[in-house]
Design a protein around this motif. Structure first.
Motif, PDB file in Angstrom:
ATOM      1  N   ILE A 167       5.742  49.842 -24.130  1.00 48.08           N
ATOM      2  CA  ILE A 167       6.151  48.432 -24.081  1.00 48.08           C
ATOM      3  C   ILE A 167       6.606  48.036 -25.481  1.00 48.08           C
ATOM      4  N   GLY A 168       7.838  47.549 -25.582  1.00 48.72           N
ATOM      5  CA  GLY A 168       8.336  47.047 -26.856  1.00 48.72           C
ATOM      6  C   GLY A 168       7.878  45.618 -27.074  1.00 48.72           C
ATOM      7  N   ALA A 169       7.755  45.234 -28.338  1.00 44.23           N
ATOM      8  CA  ALA A 169       7.302  43.869 -28.640  1.00 44.23           C
ATOM      9  C   ALA A 169       7.895  43.408 -29.957  1.00 44.23           C
ATOM     10  N   LEU A 170       8.188  42.097 -30.016  1.00 41.98           N
ATOM     11  CA  LEU A 170       8.708  41.465 -31.223  1.00 41.98           C
ATOM     12  C   LEU A 170       7.817  40.284 -31.564  1.00 41.98           C
ATOM     13  N   PHE A 171       7.296  40.281 -32.795  1.00 42.89           N
ATOM     14  CA  PHE A 171       6.469  39.182 -33.289  1.00 42.89           C
ATOM     15  C   PHE A 171       6.975  38.779 -34.666  1.00 42.89           C
ATOM     16  N   SER A 172       7.079  37.464 -34.905  1.00 42.14           N
ATOM     17  CA  SER A 172       7.512  36.964 -36.216  1.00 42.14           C
ATOM     18  C   SER A 172       6.296  36.886 -37.129  1.00 42.14           C
ATOM     19  N   LEU A 173       5.891  38.062 -37.649  1.00 40.67           N
ATOM     20  CA  LEU A 173       4.692  38.122 -38.484  1.00 40.67           C
ATOM     21  C   LEU A 173       4.925  37.514 -39.854  1.00 40.67           C
ATOM     22  N   HIS A 174       6.194  37.343 -40.240  1.00 37.64           N
ATOM     23  CA  HIS A 174       6.533  36.687 -41.499  1.00 37.64           C
ATOM     24  C   HIS A 174       7.472  35.515 -41.211  1.00 37.64           C
ATOM     25  N   GLY A 231       9.999  32.368 -31.232  1.00 38.69           N
ATOM     26  CA  GLY A 231      10.813  31.165 -31.238  1.00 38.69           C
ATOM     27  C   GLY A 231      11.993  31.244 -30.286  1.00 38.69           C
ATOM     28  N   SER A 232      12.427  30.086 -29.795  1.00 43.41           N
ATOM     29  CA  SER A 232      13.552  30.044 -28.859  1.00 43.41           C
ATOM     30  C   SER A 232      14.840  30.530 -29.505  1.00 43.41           C
ATOM     31  N   THR A 233      15.042  30.182 -30.767  1.00 45.75           N
ATOM     32  CA  THR A 233      16.270  30.593 -31.444  1.00 45.75           C
ATOM     33  C   THR A 233      16.355  32.104 -31.544  1.00 45.75           C
ATOM     34  N   LEU A 234      15.253  32.748 -31.848  1.00 46.47           N
ATOM     35  CA  LEU A 234      15.242  34.208 -31.932  1.00 46.47           C
ATOM     36  C   LEU A 234      15.430  34.831 -30.553  1.00 46.47           C
ATOM     37  N   SER A 235      14.785  34.251 -29.553  1.00 49.10           N
ATOM     38  CA  SER A 235      14.910  34.801 -28.205  1.00 49.10           C
ATOM     39  C   SER A 235      16.334  34.687 -27.674  1.00 49.10           C
ATOM     40  N   LEU A 236      17.049  33.652 -28.076  1.00 53.04           N
ATOM     41  CA  LEU A 236      18.441  33.517 -27.648  1.00 53.04           C
ATOM     42  C   LEU A 236      19.266  34.713 -28.091  1.00 53.04           C
ATOM     43  N   SER A 291      10.479  28.230 -25.426  1.00 55.35           N
ATOM     44  CA  SER A 291      10.443  27.196 -24.384  1.00 55.35           C
ATOM     45  C   SER A 291      11.772  26.494 -24.162  1.00 55.35           C
ATOM     46  N   CYS A 292      12.796  26.854 -24.898  1.00 55.74           N
ATOM     47  CA  CYS A 292      14.091  26.174 -24.761  1.00 55.74           C
ATOM     48  C   CYS A 292      14.573  26.231 -23.307  1.00 55.74           C
ATOM     49  N   ALA A 293      14.957  25.060 -22.791  1.00 55.00           N
ATOM     50  CA  ALA A 293      15.426  24.996 -21.404  1.00 55.00           C
ATOM     51  C   ALA A 293      16.698  25.811 -21.200  1.00 55.00           C
ATOM     52  N   CYS A 294      17.438  26.047 -22.276  1.00 59.70           N
ATOM     53  CA  CYS A 294      18.689  26.807 -22.160  1.00 59.70           C
ATOM     54  C   CYS A 294      18.441  28.244 -21.700  1.00 59.70           C
ATOM     55  N   LEU A 295      17.244  28.763 -21.950  1.00 63.55           N
ATOM     56  CA  LEU A 295      16.946  30.140 -21.577  1.00 63.55           C
ATOM     57  C   LEU A 295      16.725  30.310 -20.073  1.00 63.55           C
ATOM     58  N   GLY A 339      11.453   6.666 -31.750  1.00 64.00           N
ATOM     59  CA  GLY A 339      12.190   7.454 -32.729  1.00 64.00           C
ATOM     60  C   GLY A 339      12.000   8.930 -32.450  1.00 64.00           C
ATOM     61  N   ILE A 340      12.986   9.758 -32.842  1.00 61.86           N
ATOM     62  CA  ILE A 340      12.916  11.195 -32.560  1.00 61.86           C
ATOM     63  C   ILE A 340      13.300  11.972 -33.814  1.00 61.86           C
ATOM     64  N   PHE A 341      12.456  12.935 -34.180  1.00 57.35           N
ATOM     65  CA  PHE A 341      12.766  13.926 -35.199  1.00 57.35           C
ATOM     66  C   PHE A 341      12.785  15.293 -34.517  1.00 57.35           C
ATOM     67  N   THR A 342      13.776  16.093 -34.824  1.00 50.67           N
ATOM     68  CA  THR A 342      13.864  17.430 -34.241  1.00 50.67           C
ATOM     69  C   THR A 342      14.143  18.459 -35.325  1.00 50.67           C
ATOM     70  N   GLY A 343      13.760  19.695 -35.017  1.00 52.52           N
ATOM     71  CA  GLY A 343      14.123  20.775 -35.903  1.00 52.52           C
ATOM     72  C   GLY A 343      15.569  21.180 -35.690  1.00 52.52           C
ATOM     73  N   ASP A 344      16.144  21.751 -36.720  1.00 50.34           N
ATOM     74  CA  ASP A 344      17.550  22.175 -36.652  1.00 50.34           C
ATOM     75  C   ASP A 344      17.631  23.568 -36.028  1.00 50.34           C
ATOM     76  N   ASP A 345      17.270  23.641 -34.745  1.00 46.10           N
ATOM     77  CA  ASP A 345      17.313  24.907 -34.026  1.00 46.10           C
ATOM     78  C   ASP A 345      17.467  24.607 -32.540  1.00 46.10           C
ATOM     79  N   ALA A 346      17.587  25.682 -31.766  1.00 47.37           N
ATOM     80  CA  ALA A 346      17.805  25.505 -30.326  1.00 47.37           C
ATOM     81  C   ALA A 346      16.624  24.824 -29.668  1.00 47.37           C
ATOM     82  N   TYR A 347      15.419  25.130 -30.133  1.00 47.44           N
ATOM     83  CA  TYR A 347      14.220  24.507 -29.561  1.00 47.44           C
ATOM     84  C   TYR A 347      14.239  22.994 -29.762  1.00 47.44           C
TER      85      TYR A 347
END
Length: 862
Positions: free
Chosen positions: A46-53, A151-156, A175-179, A215-223
């Motif tokens: 089983i392959g796996a990807l984790f953002s350890l850094h 992260g959603s951006t990486l998964s995209l 969790s991005c709905a686009c996925l 009010g809404i603040f969002t990150g500058d990413d797909a998520y």
């Protein structure tokens, strides 16, 4: 659509080229050989990807020499726990004697370092395998499935690449709905609910507490961008408005973050949603802390609601009371001892354990890691169990639980594949897959249909978009007695239940340690009795409350329009309900009615007093000279005129309406007829100067009675016709502009009413003309002068009556008519009879025949 078509064509071309290369020779590409990897061999890998850094330290590129190995920085203990949870689940499955019997699972784990490029490189490394082979089957057999990325951006990025080869990818934190778009990501599945469900839950939360100015603040990413856009769409449908929408820059520029935080104060909102990763949220809150922004109720996305990095004491003043949704947690038995088993001496070949140990204890193991070269060496006495790091904190196992479910989903899919009975398989003809060489697309088919219940009693399955059932805990940040943040569960959101959202409001602690729900509105709700009026150039949630006009009501909160009451009703003082209008008429109880009644009775008394005086003095020359019979008839008609006014006061009825106008019309006609007869006699008596003239024989008592009768009879005929054809009737005067119903008498026939008044005017005019001609006749007491003056007053009153009657509102028209009757009656009484009473009572010496006949050239009597 054109862009998507080009994208699909390029993807297909890339897949064809890569596939042909892999078919020719599946081998490791050298450009990925420098990537740290943790491998454990098994029958199925089983392959796996984790953002350890958290980031990558890029070295200068050179086109003449091989580049230096990639170095990552910012070790993430939380993600490392996720990775260890995957290893724990695999080892647990390998020990299970009912799941994947006689087979073991292995793993191949890469660190994607939270960057797109690095994530793509690690995915490429997984696709190529870790040993050289001679066929595509052997390569696919090594890694037929991938877990990750976080992260959603990486998964995209990874999902687009793996989707070309239909290699199933199961994400635990994207969790991005686009996925959920299977056209772009056909092989993507996840154990993390889509943001669409989280946003739906947030929108339901906003509606529940009545917040309409956010009010809404969002990150500058797909998520962040994707989730915020869905949230805006959802809350807008519910009638809420967005006070501002700002994006947190990825470089965390202090000047830009300071500007966007200042927007909170300018907007006036008290509820702000932060839909961003914990790193971006932390940068935002540092600036909010610097600006002492302590009165904001923060709504959190699941990415940071349970982030330990934000629950530190410095953020307590601004984040205490924060609320948001977190995915379901679970207590995984045996996980904590498994996490604490690590030691560099036990896993000398594990590159991630070496970095983990150095970062945990801030020491150096003597590895080639340049970042730890300045640290003191590790002495081997470090004990992991004594640390209070987030790595060993198993109180909030949410993403770790997702990783756990992802591993079990793959294991159950593989188990179903291995148990396939020939002829009953899912492929054409009932074929079963070749278990000796598992193909990714075959495993993908089984994963899409996997369905199992884990040891915690929770069912795991994927819908048509590869998404799990959405279940969230509503988390509220509360400070415990020792000053630490406690993630209190104060509600739940379950897509499969009704109602979906359940909130325990009594257990919620809001910002500022308050129990009262904070308000966040641009404008307060308009209470009943008012309506909403939008402000120009403002959102719909910003409005003014305008009090309903008189006669209009609104009986609900935030009414858009006021409704007019029915004609019989009027608005109350609060303008929230219609009440019956007050019935108003000229009554005996109001001031005006009492005044007019008193004046009418006083006039009738004066008339009776004059009649009494004339009766007592009827034998005196003055009374006899003025034709006592006509005088008493005039006084009787004037008395009736005064009493007619009483019929105009009081509530109109059928008989009073008929009596009003006819009685005063006949009474005045009788009075004027008598005056006319008297005037004609006076005039003829003094004009008949020729000897032997018999004119006075034509104006004897009988003829006078005939003139009076005929003149009065004309008015009687008019009134009788009026009463028989179109009699006056009571009516209600109702308008939307007044709060009263005016009871009046409708004249029935305006023509008949005009004829009555016109005939009275005609008699008055004839009397005036005749009296005017006789005003200078010789006598010590010439009555024609007083009749002329009385007719002047009478005419003036009734000429003024017409415009006053037409222009007077409601019951004042009745008052005007009464005033005209009384004024004209008083005018006749005073002008004709008061001079005579003056002589009779105060100047008796003048009430003699000699005086009346003195200085007279004739002995005529009148």
């Amino acid at each position: 659509m054109a862009f998507q078509s080009v994208y699909v064509c390029l993807t297909l071309l890339l897949s064809t080229l890569i596939s042909s290369q892999l078919l020719q020779n599946c081998r490791l590409i050298r450009s990925t050989s420098d990537l740290p990897v943790l491998i454990k061999e098994g029958d199925i890998m089983i392959g796996a990807l984790f953002s350890l850094h958290d980031s990558v330290l890029e070295s200068p590129s050179s086109f003449t020499a091989e580049s230096n190995p990639t170095r990552c920085s910012g070790f993430n203990f939380r993600t490392f726990r996720w990775m260890q949870t995957m290893i724990f689940a695999i080892e647990e499955i390998n020990r299970d004697r009912q799941l994947l019997v006689n087979l073991t699972l292995g793993y191949k784990i890469y660190d994607s370092c939270s960057t797109h490029f690095h994530a793509l490189r690690t995915a490429l490394a997984l696709m190529n395998g870790n040993i050289e082979g001679t066929g595509i089957s052997e390569c696919w057999g090594r890694v037929p499935v991938v877990i990750g990325d976080g992260g959603s951006t990486l998964s995209l990025v990874v999902a687009r690449f793996l989707g070309v080869f239909h290699v199933p990818q199961v994400s635990y934190f994207s969790s991005c709905a686009c996925l959920s778009n299977k056209f772009e990501f056909p092989a993507f599945l996840r154990t993390m609910p889509s943001d669409f469900f989280q946003v739906d839950a947030l929108a339901q939360l906003v509606r529940h507490f009545g917040w309409s100015w956010l009010g809404i603040f969002t990150g500058d990413d797909a998520y962040g961008r994707g989730g915020a856009q869905i949230f805006i769409d959802e809350v807008t449908k519910l009638g809420a408005c967005i006070a501002f929408y700002e994006i947190i820059p990825k470089n965390h520029d202090q000047k830009e973050i300071s500007r966007i935080v200042q927007r909170i104060r300018e907007s006036g909102t008290s509820v702000v949603l932060v839909f961003a990763l914990e790193q971006d949220a932390r940068a935002l809150f540092w600036e909010a802390l610097r600006q002492n922004l302590t009165d904001i109720q923060w709504l959190a996305s699941e990415a940071w609601i349970t982030a330990a990095v934000l629950s530190t004491p410095e953020f307590h003043s601004i984040l205490q009371g924060s609320m948001g949704y977190a995915i379901r947690r679970a207590d995984i038995p045996g996980l904590k001892p498994f996490l604490l088993r690590l030691h560099p001496s036990k896993y000398p070949q594990d590159p991630f354990v070496q970095q983990f140990w150095e970062e945990m204890f801030k020491c150096s193991l003597g590895t080639s890691n340049k970042d730890s070269s300045h640290r003191p060496p590790c002495n081997g006495s470090e004990i992991l169990a004594k640390t209070g790091n987030i790595y060993s904190d198993v109180s909030q196992l949410r993403i770790s639980y997702n990783v756990y479910k992802a591993v079990y989903a793959i294991a159950n899919a593989l188990d179903s594949m291995l148990r396939c009975e020939p002829g009953k398989g899912p492929f054409p003809g009932g074929l079963c897959p070749n278990t000796s060489s598992i193909q990714p697309w075959q495993l993908l088919n089984y994963l899409k249909h996997v369905r199992f219940t884990n040891v915690f009693g929770e069912e795991t399955k994927f819908d048509g978009n590869g998404d799990p059932v959405a279940m969230y805990d509503l988390i509220n940040w509360q400070l415990s007695g020792n000053g630490e943040v406690r993630y209190a569960t104060v509600g739940r959101f379950d897509e499969t239940m009704q109602p979906k959202l359940v909130i325990e409001e009594k257990n919620i602690i809001w910002n500022g340690n308050q129990k009262q729900v904070p308000m966040s509105v641009c404008s307060n709700s308009c209470p009943p009795g008012t309506r909403k009026a939008t402000r120009p150039n403002f959102p719909l949630c910003c409005f003014d409350c305008i009090v309903c006009a008189a006669g209009e009501v609104s009986n609900q909160t935030d009414a858009l329009e006021c409704e007019k009451c029915l004609p019989e009703f009027w608005s109350n003082t609060r303008r929230d309900t219609c009440v019956p209008k007050l019935v108003d008429f000229l009554s005996y109880s109001d001031t005006m009615g009492i005044t007019l009644l008193a004046v009418a009775l006083l006039g009738s008394c004066f008339t009776l007093a004059v009649a009494f005086i004339f009766a007592i003095k009827r034998h005196t020359p003055l009374v006899r000279a003025n034709n006592s019979e006509l005088s008493f008839l005039i006084l009787s008609s004037l008395w009736l005129c005064f009493l007619c006014a009483l019929a105009f006061i009081g509530q109109p009825t059928s008989w009073s309406c008929g009596l009003r106008h006819t009685a005063f019309g006949i009474a005045f006609s009788l009075c004027l007829s008598c005056i006319l007869g008297k005037t004609m006699v006076v005039l003829m008596a003094f004009r008949a100067t020729l000897p032997g003239t018999n004119v006075m024989k034509c104006f004897g008592p009988l003829q006078q009675r005939g003139i009076i009768f005929l003149c009065t009879a004309v008015q009687v005929v008019i009134c009788c016709t009026w009463l028989s054809v179109a009699p006056p009737v009571p009516c209600k005067l109702m308008t939307h502009e007044t709060a009263q119903i005016i009871l009046l008498c409708d004249v029935g026939s305006p023509l008949a009413f005009s004829l009555v008044l016109g005939y009275i005017g005609l008699l008055a005019a004839v009397c005036f003309v005749l009296a005017f001609f006789a005003r200078k006749l010789p006598d010590n007491f010439n009555e024609a002068k007083f009749i002329t003056f009385s007719m002047l007053i009478f005419s003036a009153v009734w000429i003024a009556f017409v415009p006053a009657y037409v222009s007077s509102p409601g019951k004042y028209t009745v008052a005007v008519e009464i005033f005209a009757i009384l004024a004209s009656s008083y005018g006749l009484l005073l002008c004709i009879f008061i001079p005579k009473c003056y002589i009779i009572l105060l100047k008796p010496e003048k009430n003699t025949k000699r005086y009346l006949m003195s200085k007279s050239n004739s002995e005529r009597k009148y």
